[in-house]
Design a protein around this motif. Structure first.
Motif, PDB file in Angstrom:
ATOM      1  N   ARG A 149      49.407  36.640  38.560  1.00 31.73           N
ATOM      2  CA  ARG A 149      50.045  37.679  39.378  1.00 31.73           C
ATOM      3  C   ARG A 149      49.423  39.056  39.136  1.00 31.73           C
ATOM      4  NH1 ARG A 149      55.039  34.944  37.977  1.00 31.73           N
ATOM      5  NH2 ARG A 149      55.659  36.613  36.604  1.00 31.73           N
ATOM      6  N   ALA A 150      48.078  39.102  39.095  1.00 33.18           N
ATOM      7  CA  ALA A 150      47.388  40.367  38.870  1.00 33.18           C
ATOM      8  C   ALA A 150      47.637  41.296  40.057  1.00 33.18           C
ATOM      9  CB  ALA A 150      45.901  40.119  38.685  1.00 33.18           C
ATOM     10  N   ARG A 151      47.735  42.562  39.788  1.00 30.00           N
ATOM     11  CA  ARG A 151      47.974  43.537  40.854  1.00 30.00           C
ATOM     12  C   ARG A 151      46.661  44.028  41.449  1.00 30.00           C
ATOM     13  NH1 ARG A 151      53.307  46.943  39.036  1.00 30.00           N
ATOM     14  NH2 ARG A 151      54.628  45.103  38.995  1.00 30.00           N
ATOM     15  N   GLY A 152      46.757  44.790  42.557  1.00 20.76           N
ATOM     16  CA  GLY A 152      45.577  45.175  43.325  1.00 20.76           C
ATOM     17  C   GLY A 152      44.808  46.365  42.777  1.00 20.76           C
ATOM     18  N   ARG A 153      45.300  46.989  41.726  1.00 22.64           N
ATOM     19  CA  ARG A 153      44.637  48.193  41.216  1.00 22.64           C
ATOM     20  C   ARG A 153      43.243  47.903  40.675  1.00 22.64           C
ATOM     21  NH1 ARG A 153      47.874  52.956  40.289  1.00 22.64           N
ATOM     22  NH2 ARG A 153      46.073  53.594  39.070  1.00 22.64           N
ATOM     23  N   PRO A 154      42.332  48.915  40.704  1.00 22.41           N
ATOM     24  CA  PRO A 154      41.004  48.715  40.118  1.00 22.41           C
ATOM     25  C   PRO A 154      41.136  48.277  38.665  1.00 22.41           C
ATOM     26  CG  PRO A 154      41.174  50.906  41.147  1.00 22.41           C
ATOM     27  CD  PRO A 154      42.536  50.291  41.182  1.00 22.41           C
ATOM     28  N   ARG A 155      40.270  47.381  38.224  1.00 22.65           N
ATOM     29  CA  ARG A 155      40.423  46.816  36.893  1.00 22.65           C
ATOM     30  C   ARG A 155      39.487  47.458  35.891  1.00 22.65           C
ATOM     31  NH1 ARG A 155      40.540  40.439  37.789  1.00 22.65           N
ATOM     32  NH2 ARG A 155      40.370  40.628  35.538  1.00 22.65           N
ATOM     33  N   ASN A 156      39.917  47.460  34.668  1.00 22.18           N
ATOM     34  CA  ASN A 156      39.089  47.880  33.561  1.00 22.18           C
ATOM     35  C   ASN A 156      38.914  46.639  32.682  1.00 22.18           C
ATOM     36  OD1 ASN A 156      38.176  48.655  31.072  1.00 22.18           O
ATOM     37  ND2 ASN A 156      39.401  50.539  30.980  1.00 22.18           N
ATOM     38  N   PRO A 157      37.778  45.951  32.827  1.00 24.04           N
ATOM     39  CA  PRO A 157      37.632  44.645  32.167  1.00 24.04           C
ATOM     40  C   PRO A 157      37.824  44.727  30.655  1.00 24.04           C
ATOM     41  CG  PRO A 157      35.808  45.058  33.678  1.00 24.04           C
ATOM     42  CD  PRO A 157      36.584  46.331  33.590  1.00 24.04           C
ATOM     43  N   GLU A 158      37.387  45.821  30.048  1.00 27.45           N
ATOM     44  CA  GLU A 158      37.502  45.934  28.601  1.00 27.45           C
ATOM     45  C   GLU A 158      38.974  46.031  28.187  1.00 27.45           C
ATOM     46  OE1 GLU A 158      35.621  48.832  25.234  1.00 27.45           O
ATOM     47  OE2 GLU A 158      34.612  48.754  27.201  1.00 27.45           O
ATOM     48  N   ALA A 159      39.734  46.860  28.891  1.00 28.57           N
ATOM     49  CA  ALA A 159      41.164  46.978  28.589  1.00 28.57           C
ATOM     50  C   ALA A 159      41.867  45.649  28.857  1.00 28.57           C
ATOM     51  CB  ALA A 159      41.791  48.092  29.439  1.00 28.57           C
ATOM     52  N   ASP A 160      41.498  44.973  29.952  1.00 33.81           N
ATOM     53  CA  ASP A 160      42.100  43.671  30.270  1.00 33.81           C
ATOM     54  C   ASP A 160      41.885  42.689  29.128  1.00 33.81           C
ATOM     55  OD1 ASP A 160      42.842  44.676  32.673  1.00 33.81           O
ATOM     56  OD2 ASP A 160      41.744  43.235  33.902  1.00 33.81           O
ATOM     57  N   ARG A 161      40.648  42.645  28.649  1.00 32.90           N
ATOM     58  CA  ARG A 161      40.340  41.713  27.557  1.00 32.90           C
ATOM     59  C   ARG A 161      41.177  42.022  26.322  1.00 32.90           C
ATOM     60  NH1 ARG A 161      35.051  41.306  29.132  1.00 32.90           N
ATOM     61  NH2 ARG A 161      34.533  43.269  28.101  1.00 32.90           N
ATOM     62  N   ALA A 162      41.253  43.325  25.993  1.00 33.37           N
ATOM     63  CA  ALA A 162      42.027  43.730  24.806  1.00 33.37           C
ATOM     64  C   ALA A 162      43.500  43.376  24.979  1.00 33.37           C
ATOM     65  CB  ALA A 162      41.854  45.223  24.558  1.00 33.37           C
ATOM     66  N   ILE A 163      44.031  43.565  26.166  1.00 30.05           N
ATOM     67  CA  ILE A 163      45.451  43.276  26.431  1.00 30.05           C
ATOM     68  C   ILE A 163      45.723  41.766  26.313  1.00 30.05           C
ATOM     69  CG2 ILE A 163      47.248  43.251  28.232  1.00 30.05           C
ATOM     70  CD1 ILE A 163      45.899  45.937  29.242  1.00 30.05           C
ATOM     71  N   VAL A 203      51.782  38.575  31.683  1.00 30.90           N
ATOM     72  CA  VAL A 203      50.665  38.826  30.753  1.00 30.90           C
ATOM     73  C   VAL A 203      50.426  37.584  29.889  1.00 30.90           C
ATOM     74  CG1 VAL A 203      49.681  40.414  29.071  1.00 30.90           C
ATOM     75  CG2 VAL A 203      51.483  41.208  30.571  1.00 30.90           C
ATOM     76  N   LEU A 204      51.499  36.989  29.383  1.00 31.40           N
ATOM     77  CA  LEU A 204      51.354  35.819  28.512  1.00 31.40           C
ATOM     78  C   LEU A 204      50.704  34.660  29.265  1.00 31.40           C
ATOM     79  CD1 LEU A 204      54.716  35.871  26.490  1.00 31.40           C
ATOM     80  CD2 LEU A 204      52.457  36.649  25.756  1.00 31.40           C
ATOM     81  N   ALA A 205      51.117  34.455  30.527  1.00 34.99           N
ATOM     82  CA  ALA A 205      50.514  33.377  31.317  1.00 34.99           C
ATOM     83  C   ALA A 205      49.019  33.636  31.490  1.00 34.99           C
ATOM     84  CB  ALA A 205      51.201  33.259  32.674  1.00 34.99           C
ATOM     85  N   ALA A 206      48.646  34.884  31.777  1.00 35.50           N
ATOM     86  CA  ALA A 206      47.224  35.216  31.939  1.00 35.50           C
ATOM     87  C   ALA A 206      46.477  35.012  30.626  1.00 35.50           C
ATOM     88  CB  ALA A 206      47.075  36.654  32.430  1.00 35.50           C
ATOM     89  N   ALA A 207      47.113  35.351  29.502  1.00 33.22           N
ATOM     90  CA  ALA A 207      46.474  35.184  28.197  1.00 33.22           C
ATOM     91  C   ALA A 207      46.255  33.702  27.896  1.00 33.22           C
ATOM     92  CB  ALA A 207      47.329  35.827  27.107  1.00 33.22           C
TER      93      ALA A 207
END
Lengths: 195, 195
Positions: free
Chosen positions: B3-17, B59-63
């Motif tokens: 359920r990712a949202r449409g906002r521009p992504r920051n891959p590094e922050a995504d990975r850390a999260i 977030v947990l499902a995505a992780a």
């Protein structure tokens, strides 16, 4: 395992506490449980709980042990029947036990808690898994003697496969009623060579 | 599922999260996790998390989905080998994957969460169990064709028994190193008729 203390017991309060502890554990796991919550749910004071158990983990372990009482034992007088007849007689009780939503939820929570609270898994192991493995081994050895399971079968692996399949089915999200549990057990016992 | 949202992504922050979310989930289960804790661990603000996911469960499902990347796929060019040779080539990678303590802990936590958060179990099912069941079925069908597994075997039951045994072993408290995992997998695959 329950690390009960030496104070005089109030069986009614104990029952209420253990029942409440199991409910709280099923609802929120070990991380979601507290002595406060358990006492409140049981309608007793926190001190009443602490008089008997020294931690929430000790209450939860005792609650898991007590829940074992609901699972039927194999009657000893069936021991002379052929294996398939015996399995047919045992299956309905086993199917009813595993179709019980509270047992399924308790097992799932124990699996989840194994990361942080291996002692709850150890309590479960000793009270549920060891007796079931022993019964399954007795059936498999008799089936080997009767010739329906190969003499060189790896019984340890086969027991894990049978018990593992059933536990695996229990944590799956699909509902499981008694008829579904019976059909599932039959397919596993048949594939193992016991039916 | 994420359920990712449409906002521009920051891959590094995504990975850390996602990395932080997996750690927090492993440590305290879904009940012990919060967006606040995940953001803090990842070194980002809560809003950075909420911009991409609308709940801790998302977030947990995505992780959980992302953690799948560490598990090796069966190489396609092995497909013409006899089953036992193929299984011998696949076992080391599989043994390494299941001996990984974080994977074991994640699976235990997903089992535990199945009571209250079946959607996490569904994510796990889709990303881990379905592909493994498909691979196992392909091996069993080839073993049937080669004659080492009976033509009338119940493959659904046998797959559950194999996958169930392995998952069951993963949530047991005894440590499991790569050598132990290899020996365990060999005993199950051999008993199933694949070795």
């Amino acid at each position: 395992m329950s690390r009960a203390r030496g104070r005089p017991r109030n069986p009614e309060a104990d029952r209420a506490i253990l029942q409440a502890a199991l409910e709280v554990f099923i609802e929120g796991g070990v991380e979601g449980a507290s002595i406060e919550q358990i006492a409140k749910r049981a309608g007793v004071g926190k001190l009443t709980v602490y008089r008997r158990w020294d931690s929430k983990e000790a209450v939860l372990a005792a609650a898991i042990e007590t829940a074992r009482d609901g699972i039927p034992e194999a009657p000893a007088d069936l021991a002379d029947l052929p294996v398939t007849t015996l399995v047919r007689k045992l299956l309905p009780g086993l199917a009813e036990a595993i179709a019980e939503p509270r047992l399924r939820a308790m097992i799932a929570r124990i699996f989840g808690a194994s990361v942080s609270h291996p002692e709850l898994m150890a309590t479960y192991w000793e009270n549920y898994v060891v007796p079931r493995r022993r019964n399954t081994r007795a059936l498999l050895e008799r089936a080997q003697a009767e010739g329906t399971i190969a003499a060189d079968a790896d019984l340890d692996a086969l027991i894990d496969m049978m018990v593992g399949a059933v536990l695996f089915r229990l944590v799956q999200p699909e509902p499981l009623d008694v008829a579904g549990a019976t059909a599932y057990l039959e397919s596993v016992y048949r594939q193992a060579g016991l039916l």
